[in-house]
Design an enzyme around this catalytic site. Structure first.
Site, short mmCIF file in Angstrom:
data_model
loop_
_atom_site.label_atom_id
_atom_site.label_comp_id
_atom_site.label_asym_id
_atom_site.label_seq_id
_atom_site.Cartn_x
_atom_site.Cartn_y
_atom_site.Cartn_z
N GLU A 1 -5.20 -4.89 10.50
CA GLU A 1 -4.17 -3.87 10.73
C GLU A 1 -4.44 -3.14 12.04
OE1 GLU A 1 -2.27 -2.64 6.68
OE2 GLU A 1 -3.90 -1.28 7.16
N LYS B 1 0.17 4.26 -0.30
CA LYS B 1 -0.44 5.48 0.25
C LYS B 1 -0.17 6.65 -0.69
CE LYS B 1 -0.17 3.32 4.74
NZ LYS B 1 -0.04 3.40 6.19
N SER C 1 3.70 -2.11 10.17
CA SER C 1 5.16 -2.18 10.34
C SER C 1 5.76 -3.54 9.93
CB SER C 1 5.56 -1.83 11.78
OG SER C 1 5.15 -0.51 12.09
N GLY D 1 2.81 2.36 10.72
CA GLY D 1 3.75 3.46 10.56
C GLY D 1 4.49 3.83 11.83
N ASN E 1 0.88 -1.17 0.00
CA ASN E 1 0.00 0.00 0.00
C ASN E 1 0.92 1.22 0.00
OD1 ASN E 1 -1.77 2.07 0.46
ND2 ASN E 1 -2.33 1.44 2.53
N HIS F 1 -9.48 1.18 4.84
CA HIS F 1 -8.20 1.35 5.54
C HIS F 1 -8.43 2.29 6.73
CE1 HIS F 1 -4.10 2.58 6.44
NE2 HIS F 1 -3.71 1.47 5.83
N GLU G 1 -6.84 4.69 7.81
CA GLU G 1 -6.63 6.12 7.50
C GLU G 1 -7.89 6.70 6.83
OE1 GLU G 1 -2.90 5.62 5.43
OE2 GLU G 1 -1.99 5.05 7.34
P1 13P Z 1 3.24 0.42 7.58
O1 13P Z 1 3.71 -0.87 6.98
O2 13P Z 1 3.97 1.62 7.08
O3 13P Z 1 3.16 0.35 9.07
O4 13P Z 1 1.73 0.64 7.06
C1 13P Z 1 0.81 -0.39 7.19
C2 13P Z 1 -0.40 -0.04 6.41
O5 13P Z 1 -1.16 0.85 6.76
C3 13P Z 1 -0.66 -0.81 5.18
O6 13P Z 1 -1.95 -0.58 4.71
#
Ligand code: 13P
Length: 247
Positions: free
Chosen positions: A165, A11, A211, A171, A9, A93, A95
């Site tokens: 997740e 982003k 992560s 992150g 992903n 997601h 976010e």
């Molecule tokens: P990270 O791998 O940067 O922690 O992000 C995970 C994520 O949100 C994947 O959709």
């Protein structure tokens, strides 16, 4: 036997030329891998990536609207994704839920719209740190799963990819331990089994995200219920992402 699925992903990262460069390299690096590999790139890069005619790397989007078309300024319809060669779409997601206010009801509409149009949803669920500390993880995630799958027929359900997740692990560099991830993912599979029966629940692929790095992927993949990963930061670097694919 479930085929593992590793998805990146990206982003809001990478211009179109950068995306093309990374995917060209990745395709070569993961060509001989036995797992399904997906890159969820920004909308603006999807058409150029599709034109590369890659075979190993499959394309995913990070979001979409549920309607076929209409007056929804700034939104992208499912058919538009199909049109540019997209096969997967991330839905719900954290976010999108937290920053853009997506509710379980909206997530459900998107899951159903994706299925109707022949896109495979990568449905994200997960708890905040406070919810975990309050012991609410299982109830919350079960609720997210039940609401997201409402009205989804059994045959379609078996094709959905679920991504667990935990928000506190996204992150932050703080990965859930493989045990923590397995525990919640097993609960998700049990919930799917209540909804659709064991056979379908056993066919659904469930990823862990938060992560994920080359250093922790093997431990996660060794767990019986973990079928892959949804990778954020580490998917931006071909070396790291290909190492994760080759766990
Ligand atoms: P990270 O791998 O940067 O922690 O992000 C995970 C994520 O949100 C994947 O959709």
């Amino acid at each position: 036997m479930r085929t593992p699925i590793i998805a990146g992903n990206w982003k809001m990262h990478k211009t179109m030329p950068e995306a093309v460069e990374v995917c060209r390299r990745l395709e070569e690096m993961v060509e001989d891998s036995a797992v399904d590999v997906v890159v969820c790139a920004p909308f603006t890069a999807l058409s150029a990536l599709s034109a590369l005619g890659l075979t190993k790397l499959k394309l995913g989007a990070q979001n979409m609207h549920f309607a076929d078309e209409g007056a929804f300024t700034g939104e992208i319809a499912p058919g538009m994704l199909i049109d540019v060669g997209v096969q997967y779409v991330i839905v719900g997601h954290s976010e999108r839920r937290e920053i853009f206010g997506e509710t379980d009801e909206l997530v459900n509409k998107k899951v159903r719209a994706a299925i109707t149009h022949g896109l495979t949803p990568i449905l994200c669920v997960g708890e905040t740190l406070d919810q975990r500390k309050e012991g609410k993880t299982e109830t919350l995630v079960q609720g997210q799963i039940r609401k997201a799958f409402a009205g989804v027929a059994p045959e379609a359900a078996s094709e959905v990819v679920v991504a667990y997740e935990p928000i506190w692990a996204i992150g932050t560099g703080e990965t859930a331990t493989a045990e923590q991830a397995e525990e919640v993912i097993a609960t998700i599979r049990a919930t799917l089994s209540e909804l659709y029966g064991t056979e379908i629940a056993e066919a659904i692929r469930i990823q862990y995200g938060g992560s994920v790095k080359p250093a922790n992927i093997s431990e996660l993949m060794a767990k019986p219920n973990i079928d892959g990963a949804l990778v954020g930061g580490a998917s931006l670097k071909p070396e790291d992402f290909s190492a994760i694919v080759k766990f």
